[in-house]
Design a protein around this motif. Structure first.
Motif, PDB file in Angstrom:
ATOM      1  N   ASN A  72      61.083  61.060  20.635  1.00  0.00           N
ATOM      2  CA  ASN A  72      59.927  60.488  19.929  1.00  0.00           C
ATOM      3  C   ASN A  72      60.448  59.641  18.767  1.00  0.00           C
ATOM      4  OD1 ASN A  72      57.183  60.130  19.413  1.00  0.00           O
ATOM      5  ND2 ASN A  72      57.124  61.845  17.978  1.00  0.00           N
ATOM      6  N   TYR A  73      61.282  58.684  19.117  1.00  0.00           N
ATOM      7  CA  TYR A  73      62.044  57.907  18.135  1.00  0.00           C
ATOM      8  C   TYR A  73      61.291  56.614  17.801  1.00  0.00           C
ATOM      9  CZ  TYR A  73      66.180  55.625  16.084  1.00  0.00           C
ATOM     10  OH  TYR A  73      67.071  54.987  15.244  1.00  0.00           O
ATOM     11  N   PHE A  74      60.501  56.660  16.726  1.00  0.00           N
ATOM     12  CA  PHE A  74      59.728  55.484  16.334  1.00  0.00           C
ATOM     13  C   PHE A  74      59.879  55.224  14.823  1.00  0.00           C
ATOM     14  CE2 PHE A  74      57.428  56.981  20.118  1.00  0.00           C
ATOM     15  CZ  PHE A  74      57.515  55.836  20.899  1.00  0.00           C
ATOM     16  N   PRO A  75      61.025  54.700  14.400  1.00  0.00           N
ATOM     17  CA  PRO A  75      61.174  54.394  12.969  1.00  0.00           C
ATOM     18  C   PRO A  75      60.116  53.391  12.528  1.00  0.00           C
ATOM     19  CG  PRO A  75      62.945  53.390  14.257  1.00  0.00           C
ATOM     20  CD  PRO A  75      62.195  54.278  15.182  1.00  0.00           C
TER      21      PRO A  75
ATOM     22  N   LEU B 267      55.736  43.977  12.389  1.00  0.00           N
ATOM     23  CA  LEU B 267      56.700  44.912  12.992  1.00  0.00           C
ATOM     24  C   LEU B 267      56.041  46.278  13.237  1.00  0.00           C
ATOM     25  CD1 LEU B 267      59.863  44.099  10.844  1.00  0.00           C
ATOM     26  CD2 LEU B 267      59.446  43.445  13.209  1.00  0.00           C
ATOM     27  N   GLU B 268      55.193  46.664  12.295  1.00  0.00           N
ATOM     28  CA  GLU B 268      54.506  47.956  12.421  1.00  0.00           C
ATOM     29  C   GLU B 268      53.560  47.942  13.630  1.00  0.00           C
ATOM     30  OE1 GLU B 268      54.705  51.650  11.120  1.00  0.00           O
ATOM     31  OE2 GLU B 268      55.588  50.094   9.893  1.00  0.00           O
ATOM     32  N   LEU B 269      52.933  46.812  13.884  1.00  0.00           N
ATOM     33  CA  LEU B 269      52.037  46.697  15.043  1.00  0.00           C
ATOM     34  C   LEU B 269      52.829  46.776  16.353  1.00  0.00           C
ATOM     35  CD1 LEU B 269      49.512  43.902  13.922  1.00  0.00           C
ATOM     36  CD2 LEU B 269      49.109  46.365  14.073  1.00  0.00           C
ATOM     37  N   ILE B 270      54.040  46.225  16.337  1.00  0.00           N
ATOM     38  CA  ILE B 270      54.896  46.304  17.530  1.00  0.00           C
ATOM     39  C   ILE B 270      55.229  47.776  17.828  1.00  0.00           C
ATOM     40  CG2 ILE B 270      57.213  45.779  18.417  1.00  0.00           C
ATOM     41  CD1 ILE B 270      56.997  43.060  16.946  1.00  0.00           C
ATOM     42  N   VAL B 271      55.543  48.532  16.757  1.00  0.00           N
ATOM     43  CA  VAL B 271      55.824  49.963  16.919  1.00  0.00           C
ATOM     44  C   VAL B 271      54.576  50.693  17.424  1.00  0.00           C
ATOM     45  CG1 VAL B 271      56.453  52.102  15.701  1.00  0.00           C
ATOM     46  CG2 VAL B 271      57.620  49.969  15.142  1.00  0.00           C
ATOM     47  N   LEU B 272      53.414  50.319  16.876  1.00  0.00           N
ATOM     48  CA  LEU B 272      52.152  50.957  17.281  1.00  0.00           C
ATOM     49  C   LEU B 272      51.897  50.756  18.785  1.00  0.00           C
ATOM     50  CD1 LEU B 272      48.837  50.810  15.315  1.00  0.00           C
ATOM     51  CD2 LEU B 272      48.780  50.328  17.729  1.00  0.00           C
ATOM     52  N   LEU B 273      52.141  49.548  19.282  1.00  0.00           N
ATOM     53  CA  LEU B 273      51.928  49.267  20.710  1.00  0.00           C
ATOM     54  C   LEU B 273      52.796  50.171  21.574  1.00  0.00           C
ATOM     55  CD1 LEU B 273      51.757  45.377  21.227  1.00  0.00           C
ATOM     56  CD2 LEU B 273      49.892  47.022  21.287  1.00  0.00           C
ATOM     57  N   GLU B 274      54.048  50.335  21.139  1.00  0.00           N
ATOM     58  CA  GLU B 274      54.978  51.140  21.938  1.00  0.00           C
ATOM     59  C   GLU B 274      54.651  52.634  21.847  1.00  0.00           C
ATOM     60  OE1 GLU B 274      59.091  50.475  21.099  1.00  0.00           O
ATOM     61  OE2 GLU B 274      59.762  51.927  22.602  1.00  0.00           O
ATOM     62  N   LYS B 275      54.401  53.082  20.630  1.00  0.00           N
ATOM     63  CA  LYS B 275      54.176  54.521  20.400  1.00  0.00           C
ATOM     64  C   LYS B 275      52.863  55.005  21.022  1.00  0.00           C
ATOM     65  CE  LYS B 275      54.181  57.755  16.496  1.00  0.00           C
ATOM     66  NZ  LYS B 275      54.268  57.867  15.033  1.00  0.00           N
ATOM     67  N   GLU B 276      51.808  54.233  20.834  1.00  0.00           N
ATOM     68  CA  GLU B 276      50.482  54.695  21.252  1.00  0.00           C
ATOM     69  C   GLU B 276      50.134  54.281  22.682  1.00  0.00           C
ATOM     70  OE1 GLU B 276      48.718  56.645  19.349  1.00  0.00           O
ATOM     71  OE2 GLU B 276      50.026  56.473  17.591  1.00  0.00           O
TER      72      GLU B 276
ATOM     73  N   GLY C 298      52.589  52.701  25.006  1.00  0.00           N
ATOM     74  CA  GLY C 298      53.731  52.555  25.906  1.00  0.00           C
ATOM     75  C   GLY C 298      54.070  51.118  26.239  1.00  0.00           C
ATOM     76  N   ILE C 299      53.711  50.209  25.366  1.00  0.00           N
ATOM     77  CA  ILE C 299      53.999  48.787  25.610  1.00  0.00           C
ATOM     78  C   ILE C 299      55.174  48.366  24.739  1.00  0.00           C
ATOM     79  CG2 ILE C 299      53.117  46.427  25.421  1.00  0.00           C
ATOM     80  CD1 ILE C 299      50.281  47.640  25.706  1.00  0.00           C
ATOM     81  N   LYS C 300      56.267  47.960  25.385  1.00  0.00           N
ATOM     82  CA  LYS C 300      57.448  47.563  24.622  1.00  0.00           C
ATOM     83  C   LYS C 300      57.580  46.043  24.659  1.00  0.00           C
ATOM     84  CE  LYS C 300      62.154  48.949  23.744  1.00  0.00           C
ATOM     85  NZ  LYS C 300      63.105  50.035  23.870  1.00  0.00           N
ATOM     86  N   LEU C 301      57.478  45.422  23.495  1.00  0.00           N
ATOM     87  CA  LEU C 301      57.650  43.968  23.435  1.00  0.00           C
ATOM     88  C   LEU C 301      59.142  43.673  23.338  1.00  0.00           C
ATOM     89  CD1 LEU C 301      54.857  42.716  20.970  1.00  0.00           C
ATOM     90  CD2 LEU C 301      54.742  43.040  23.424  1.00  0.00           C
ATOM     91  N   THR C 302      59.674  42.973  24.295  1.00  0.00           N
ATOM     92  CA  THR C 302      61.113  42.669  24.274  1.00  0.00           C
ATOM     93  C   THR C 302      61.404  41.521  23.316  1.00  0.00           C
ATOM     94  OG1 THR C 302      60.723  41.333  26.238  1.00  0.00           O
ATOM     95  CG2 THR C 302      61.648  43.532  26.582  1.00  0.00           C
ATOM     96  N   ASP C 303      60.432  40.638  23.141  1.00  0.00           N
ATOM     97  CA  ASP C 303      60.612  39.510  22.229  1.00  0.00           C
ATOM     98  C   ASP C 303      59.553  39.596  21.130  1.00  0.00           C
ATOM     99  OD1 ASP C 303      60.936  37.167  20.906  1.00  0.00           O
ATOM    100  OD2 ASP C 303      60.479  35.864  22.607  1.00  0.00           O
TER     101      ASP C 303
ATOM    102  N   HIS D 258      48.285  45.966  29.968  1.00  0.00           N
ATOM    103  CA  HIS D 258      49.706  46.350  30.014  1.00  0.00           C
ATOM    104  C   HIS D 258      50.014  47.791  29.644  1.00  0.00           C
ATOM    105  CE1 HIS D 258      49.759  41.920  29.571  1.00  0.00           C
ATOM    106  NE2 HIS D 258      50.833  41.993  30.347  1.00  0.00           N
ATOM    107  N   ARG D 259      49.032  48.582  29.295  1.00  0.00           N
ATOM    108  CA  ARG D 259      49.322  49.925  28.789  1.00  0.00           C
ATOM    109  C   ARG D 259      49.929  50.804  29.886  1.00  0.00           C
ATOM    110  NH1 ARG D 259      43.927  52.400  26.506  1.00  0.00           N
ATOM    111  NH2 ARG D 259      45.394  54.045  25.955  1.00  0.00           N
ATOM    112  N   THR D 260      50.859  51.680  29.462  1.00  0.00           N
ATOM    113  CA  THR D 260      51.460  52.626  30.410  1.00  0.00           C
ATOM    114  C   THR D 260      51.096  54.055  30.018  1.00  0.00           C
ATOM    115  OG1 THR D 260      53.500  52.736  29.119  1.00  0.00           O
ATOM    116  CG2 THR D 260      53.415  51.087  30.875  1.00  0.00           C
TER     117      THR D 260
END
Lengths: 211, 85
Positions: free
Chosen positions: A105-108, B45-54, B56-61, B82-84
């Motif tokens: 759960n690695y989300f810095p 940057l925080e929104l990018i983390v939010l997409l991935e954490k909540e 499952g969407i990982k922005l590569t760029d 795109h959600r996983t």
């Protein structure tokens, strides 16, 4: 003869209260955490600066104490900032650690990570007031008024700054100890290191409040 | 979709510490950056983390964020596609 420093204002935040020049400016015995306590001071100051809410607690208390010192003052871009504390940015360092502890759960958080240095607090104050002078944030075992005042006075004497906001802003867990002074070349009251240390040690006016 | 839009507004307010803003203050089509909510680069940057954490969407760029974070509505559309999780 003991050297005297021109101190125009001093501000302390301790024991659920805020003091300016020894007088109580704000009291809050209901907030049970730093975030709410800081928010109460922010509201009291009637500031409109949404970025405040994004700051970590060290920045918030540094920012608030500076705002109190600078109330009704003409802002000078050559104002230097010389701060010190014991815990560095430990409160936020721990928060950051929590976001990276679990490899599954690695989300810095970028918003937390940017505050994992104490001198960011000086940046926040400088941004607000457009200060372009010297700044330094020292990590010491305890508040050493002699060290801080001599360093700050040197900035004034060598024309590196026209004024200096200097002192101690220490936060760890739910404990806080803030004592900042507004040092000038020749405005304000002349105070010796011994007198300043006494003010700090005597709970910043809390005794006079009880009298 | 309406439910996701509301959920997103709540998460944005919470994650980005927008304490003076209520869900009702954010229009679905308000720009998130610039004149809208006035978010900054760290918020992006925080929104990018939010997409991935909540979701499952990982922005590569990270530059992709510029298009995705135009508004809450655009974000919700992107998440729906795109959600996983």
């Amino acid at each position: 003869m003991e050297k005297k420093y021109y101190i125009k204002h001093y501000c302390a935040i301790k024991n659920e209260a805020v003091y300016k020049n020894g007088e109580v400016y704000h009291e809050d015995e209901t907030s049970d955490n730093l975030k709410d306590f800081a928010k109460g001071i922010y509201k009291k100051l009637e500031l409109k600066y949404p970025k405040f809410y994004k700051m970590d607690e060290l920045c918030k208390f540094s920012f608030l104490a500076s705002e109190i010192l600078l109330m009704n003052e003409e802002i000078d871009e050559d104002t230097a900032l010389v701060f010190a504390n014991k815990a560095s940015s430990l409160v936020t360092d721990r928060k950051h650690q929590e976001t990276i502890n679990d490899p599954e759960n690695y989300f810095p958080s970028p918003a937390i990570f940017v505050y994992t240095l104490p001198n960011i607090a000086l940046g926040e104050i400088s941004i607000k007031h457009k200060f372009k002078s010297e700044n330094a944030f020292f990590v010491n075992e305890k508040f050493d008024s002699s060290f801080i005042m001599n360093y700050s006075q040197m900035l004034l004497d060598t024309q590196k700054a026209t004024k200096v906001i200097c002192g101690w802003v220490d936060l760890d867990s739910n404990k806080y100890d803030v004592f900042l002074t507004y040092l000038t070349r020749e405005e304000g009251k002349q105070i010796t290191i011994r007198e300043l240390t006494d003010i700090y040690n005597n709970d910043y006016g809390r005794i006079s409040r009880r009298a | 979709m309406a439910e996701l839009v509301e959920e997103l507004k709540e998460k944005i307010i919470d994650q980005l510490s927008l304490e003076d803003i209520e869900v009702s203050d954010i229009d679905n089509n308000d720009p998130l950056f610039g004149d809208g909510l006035g978010l900054d680069s760290i918020d992006a940057l925080e929104l990018i983390v939010l997409l991935e954490k909540e979701y499952g969407i990982k922005l590569t760029d990270p530059k992709e964020g510029k298009a995705i974070f135009q508004s809450v509505q655009v974000m919700a559309d992107y998440i729906t596609k795109h959600r996983t999780k």
